[in-house]
Design an enzyme around this catalytic site. Structure first.
Site, short mmCIF file in Angstrom:
data_model
loop_
_atom_site.label_atom_id
_atom_site.label_comp_id
_atom_site.label_asym_id
_atom_site.label_seq_id
_atom_site.Cartn_x
_atom_site.Cartn_y
_atom_site.Cartn_z
N GLU A 161 -24.70 30.56 -0.11
CA GLU A 161 -23.26 30.91 0.17
C GLU A 161 -22.52 29.32 0.71
O GLU A 161 -22.59 29.28 1.72
CB GLU A 161 -23.11 31.95 0.86
CG GLU A 161 -23.29 33.14 0.22
CD GLU A 161 -22.69 34.57 1.07
OE1 GLU A 161 -22.00 34.42 2.09
OE2 GLU A 161 -23.31 35.58 0.67
N GLU A 213 -27.89 38.68 4.31
CA GLU A 213 -27.65 38.23 6.01
C GLU A 213 -28.05 39.16 7.03
O GLU A 213 -27.35 39.20 7.87
CB GLU A 213 -26.17 37.84 5.97
CG GLU A 213 -25.60 36.65 5.29
CD GLU A 213 -24.31 36.30 5.87
OE1 GLU A 213 -23.99 35.04 5.82
OE2 GLU A 213 -23.48 37.10 5.92
#
Length: 614
Positions: free
Chosen positions: A243, A166
């Site tokens: 995710e 991320e």
């Protein structure tokens, strides 16, 4: 349409929106489990349950700060044997998605980065700052050779490897992603490379020319936007949710979070109906054993440390139990993916590990610098735990700090408790009543977990040294000649305390200073999983047979600590409790967790924002 997009060099490839493995289309049905949050004796049990849910893949991060506690001192044994974990996944019949970081977020202290990086006061983590690059290079050079022969192209289960984590939520310095990618390849990684980003980071750190982009989200509103963006870059890119959040984590003093079943069903169904693959983060959360729970810091809020349990409202509970969410996921996966492929039956559901309730009615009582800059451990400072700052002070009315203690400071004058400073109760000036000419000032500062996630533009990761820094004064007079005592609660300290013969059997009823308490749990038969109930106690940590189970705190929502059966033994089991505030009179071992009970006098408002990543 972009002219140049990533093409996988590994065994797992893709075309026309499909993953291809061994020349056949593959839908990745994955779940996250972190080896470092689950005792090794339970790895196979949890992986078999994943298989029984219809999953074909397991994903794990790598916790750098546990593997390299100090520079060049590596540990890959026991709960840190990542190679063995990958091998167990292969034995069970699961592919592996490997996410080595070096930064992982994960609600893990400092996002998995070692705190000794902060010894360098110019440190710029997650960047191409040369000392940071050198440290990552050393770690990857040690880590990656342990797993390169476990890649699918070499007969192992690893089909994909992630580049950082991320990154777009933190920085737009895409050159750093290139550094990590090159380091992976230099150390023998040959399989498909991927990145994962939430809605805020995908465009900011676009890296689709060098790795497959994947998405992170909890519901299909954001998910569809991310899918559209990925397909814009290339129609060959498969839609992969790295995710999919089936639950969420908890902060101390707030409500117990999760994801309601209808929302979970809608999102999982939406991903599969869109033709997507998924990784449930988390499928089995496990436990933030020891001091490893991290914290969050959002621009519109404050420091929020995470609880010890990482149950996550996941399909498998913290103790590895099958939940209603697991059973519903199993039904959806079977009907929408496996049945159309000709699968007629899923594996039988494994049994949950047995639980027991062990009840015992009595516990018999028997110039400041941050912890990272203390000149100990080869000048690499203190990583975790508590730091006690002690000095003498004159009479006065106001105690003043030039900067806030990090993260929670209990203040004592002449042994008497005076005040607490933390993110819930900040303040640089404290009124005191101190009339003696000479007094002893003690400040016990707890490292409550380094932030693992910050929003883009906040340069906090490099500035979160714990303990006291700056001057402490009384009525404007600077205090000097400090004695600093690191309370690391390491193995040697805990073992020595356990053998100590100075325990006393009684304690004054009004006692409120930090103290250690000792008890024995006697088990007559084969140990089973259990949950240590901390209700009636204040705040502290618990050791069972020398193993640090993690923090407890009466503010909740967590009121129990998970105890895996392999940590227990038949016969006597020693319990040590470091209580910081208000000792209880008994402890209980229950057969079910309490993860949703708050002290209403201390509870904070729940987060207004929906957090953005793990």
């Amino acid at each position: 349409m972009a002219e140049v997009t990533y093409r996988s060099p590994g065994s797992l490839t893709f075309k026309n929106g499909d993953f291809i493995l061994d020349q056949k289309p593959l839908r990745i049905l994955s779940g996250t489990m972190h080896y470092f949050r689950v005792v090794p004796e339970y790895w196979e049990d949890r992986l078999l349950k994943m298989k029984a849910c219809g999953l074909n893949t397991v994903e794990t991060y790598v916790a750098w700060n546990k593997h390299e506690e100090y520079p060049g001192q590596f540990n890959f044994d026991g709960i840190l044997d990542v190679r063995k974990f990958v091998q167990v996944a292969k034995k069970v019949g699961l592919y592996v998605i490997f996410r080595p970081g070096p930064y992982i977020c994960a609600e893990w202290d400092f996002g998995g980065l070692p705190s000794w990086l902060l010894t360098d006061e110019k440190m710029k983590v997650r960047s191409n700052y040369q000392p940071y690059q050198d440290a990552v290079d050393r770690f990857f050079t040690k880590l990656l050779p342990l797993v390169t022969d476990l890649q699918y192209s070499k007969g192992g289960p690893i089909i994909a490897v992630q580049v950082e984590n991320e990154f777009g939520s933190y920085s737009d310095e895409v050159e750093h992603l290139s550094f990590v990618k090159e380091l992976l390849e230099k150390n023998g990684i040959q399989e498909l490379l991927l990145t994962s980003e939430n809605i805020f980071g995908l465009k900011r750190a676009a890296f689709y020319q060098h790795a497959l982009p994947t998405a992170n989200f909890p519901e299909m509103g954001d998910g569809q936007k991310l899918f559209d963006m990925i397909r814009e870059w290339s129609p060959d890119f498969p839609l992969m949710v790295m995710e999919f959040w089936p639950g969420w984590f908890d902060h101390w003093g707030q409500g117990h979070k999760g994801l309601a079943m209808p929302l979970f069903e809608n999102c999982l169904t939406g991903i599969l109906d869109a033709g997507g693959s998924f990784n449930m983060y988390m499928f089995h959360g496990g436990t933030n054993f020891g001091f490893m729970a991290g914290a969050n810091f959002f621009a519109n809020s404050t420091y929020k440390p995470d609880i010890t349990s990482y149950d996550y409202d996941a399909p498998l509970s913290e103790a590895g139990d099958i939940t209603p969410k697991f059973l519903r996921a199993r039904e959806i996966i079977f009907e929408k993916v496996l049945k159309p492929l000709g699968v007629t039956k899923l594996p039988d559901l494994p049994s949950n590990t047995p639980k027991a309730s062990y009840v015992r009615n009595e516990v018999r009582c028997s110039s400041p610098i941050p912890m990272e800059l203390l000149k100990i451990h080869g000048d690499y400072g203190q990583n975790y735990g508590y730091t006690l700052y002690r000095t003498t002070m004159p009479a006065g009315k106001c105690l003043q700090f030039s900067s806030l203690p990090q993260d929670r400071a209990q203040i004592f004058i002449n042994g008497a408790f005076v005040h607490v400073i933390d993110w819930r109760n900040p303040g640089l000036e404290i009124d005191i009543v101190c009339t003696q000419d000479t007094n002893t000032l003690e400040i016990l500062v707890e490292n409550h977990g380094r932030v693992n996630y910050v929003e883009f533009g906040l340069n906090l990761l490099n500035e979160q040294r714990k303990g006291l820094s700056g001057d402490v004064s009384v009525d404007g007079k600077k205090l000097e000649s400090w004695s600093i005592v690191p309370l690391e609660f390491d193995n040697d300290f805990v073992n020595n305390v356990s053998r100590c013969d100075k325990w006393v059997s009684t304690l004054p009823s009004s006692y409120s200073s930090p103290a250690l308490f000792k008890a024995t749990l006697t088990i007559s038969d084969t140990p089973k999983d259990t949950f240590l109930c901390t209700k009636g106690w204040g705040k502290g940590i618990v050791f069972l047979n020398g193993f640090n189970l993690g923090r407890f705190w009466c503010v909740g929502p967590q009121q129990t600590l998970y105890v895996p059966a392999p940590l227990l033994k038949q016969g006597d089991n020693q319990i040590l409790i470091f209580e910081q505030e208000a000792p209880g009179i008994s402890i209980e071992f229950l057969d079910a967790p309490i993860l949703n009970e708050n002290d209403q006098q201390n509870v904070e408002d729940a987060d207004k924002e929906y957090p953005t990543g793990s």
